[in-house]
Design a protein around this motif. Sequence first.
Motif, PDB file in Angstrom:
ATOM      1  N   ASN A  80     -29.945 -39.780  24.590  1.00  0.00           N
ATOM      2  CA  ASN A  80     -31.016 -39.300  23.712  1.00  0.00           C
ATOM      3  C   ASN A  80     -32.349 -39.227  24.447  1.00  0.00           C
ATOM      4  O   ASN A  80     -33.106 -38.264  24.273  1.00  0.00           O
ATOM      5  N   THR A 107     -33.536 -26.395  17.347  1.00  0.00           N
ATOM      6  CA  THR A 107     -32.184 -26.224  16.795  1.00  0.00           C
ATOM      7  C   THR A 107     -31.137 -26.650  17.810  1.00  0.00           C
ATOM      8  O   THR A 107     -30.186 -27.367  17.479  1.00  0.00           O
ATOM      9  N   LEU A 110     -31.204 -30.519  18.131  1.00  0.00           N
ATOM     10  CA  LEU A 110     -30.622 -31.220  16.987  1.00  0.00           C
ATOM     11  C   LEU A 110     -29.120 -30.981  16.865  1.00  0.00           C
ATOM     12  O   LEU A 110     -28.389 -31.857  16.400  1.00  0.00           O
ATOM     13  N   PRO A 114     -26.700 -34.974  17.012  1.00  0.00           N
ATOM     14  CA  PRO A 114     -26.678 -35.025  15.546  1.00  0.00           C
ATOM     15  C   PRO A 114     -27.376 -36.254  14.954  1.00  0.00           C
ATOM     16  O   PRO A 114     -27.726 -36.249  13.771  1.00  0.00           O
ATOM     17  N   GLN A 115     -27.592 -37.293  15.741  1.00  0.00           N
ATOM     18  CA  GLN A 115     -28.283 -38.460  15.197  1.00  0.00           C
ATOM     19  C   GLN A 115     -29.783 -38.225  15.060  1.00  0.00           C
ATOM     20  O   GLN A 115     -30.468 -38.978  14.380  1.00  0.00           O
ATOM     21  N   MET A 116     -30.311 -37.166  15.682  1.00  0.00           N
ATOM     22  CA  MET A 116     -31.717 -36.804  15.520  1.00  0.00           C
ATOM     23  C   MET A 116     -31.833 -35.900  14.297  1.00  0.00           C
ATOM     24  O   MET A 116     -31.007 -35.029  14.087  1.00  0.00           O
ATOM     25  N   VAL A 117     -32.872 -36.116  13.488  1.00  0.00           N
ATOM     26  CA  VAL A 117     -32.988 -35.370  12.234  1.00  0.00           C
ATOM     27  C   VAL A 117     -34.146 -34.382  12.214  1.00  0.00           C
ATOM     28  O   VAL A 117     -34.160 -33.477  11.397  1.00  0.00           O
ATOM     29  N   ARG A 118     -35.136 -34.563  13.071  1.00  0.00           N
ATOM     30  CA  ARG A 118     -36.237 -33.610  13.124  1.00  0.00           C
ATOM     31  C   ARG A 118     -36.855 -33.629  14.509  1.00  0.00           C
ATOM     32  O   ARG A 118     -36.682 -34.584  15.265  1.00  0.00           O
ATOM     33  N   SER A 135     -38.956 -28.550   5.276  1.00  0.00           N
ATOM     34  CA  SER A 135     -39.061 -29.937   4.811  1.00  0.00           C
ATOM     35  C   SER A 135     -40.099 -30.759   5.579  1.00  0.00           C
ATOM     36  O   SER A 135     -40.437 -31.849   5.163  1.00  0.00           O
ATOM     37  N   GLN A 136     -40.646 -30.207   6.667  1.00  0.00           N
ATOM     38  CA  GLN A 136     -41.573 -30.978   7.492  1.00  0.00           C
ATOM     39  C   GLN A 136     -42.998 -30.418   7.503  1.00  0.00           C
ATOM     40  O   GLN A 136     -43.805 -30.832   8.329  1.00  0.00           O
TER      41      GLN A 136
END
Length: 143
Positions: A80, A107, A110, A114-118, A135-136
């Motif tokens: 990561n 994109t 992420l 997959p453990q990162m959300v934004r 959403s941000q």
Amino acid sequence: MGIEGKRLKIIDVLRQRVRAAARFAKPSLIPAAIAGLVVFAGGYVYERQNRENFQNDLRIDVENELNLIANRLQSAINTNIAALNGFANSIGVHPAMTPDDFTVMATKLLLQNPQMVRASAAPGGVVGIAFPRESQQWFVGTD
């Protein structure tokens, strides 16, 4: 009968009981009793040593499992960090990145992690762009 008489009577009773036990206990019973004690003592020592060995084996197995989990976790964290360093370097090379270019890079980041959300970029310490955009948006402009 005084105290001395009672002592003699007790001693006589003890002698009679010892003689009765000696008549009952044949000479072969004494070695058998000693052998039995040795077998029981050996069994106790063997069981205790077996229990200690089993506990040591369990401890080693748990340590191995925990080391494996720790190594996997450290590997995931390092992966990561490397991905985020690459993402930050890409933003550093192109500081005037358009929101669409940022969306493409975020994109990819992420999807691969997959453990990162934004993802967001904060030039000068103030968030200028964030992904996912919908959403941000509240996050943009904060420091």
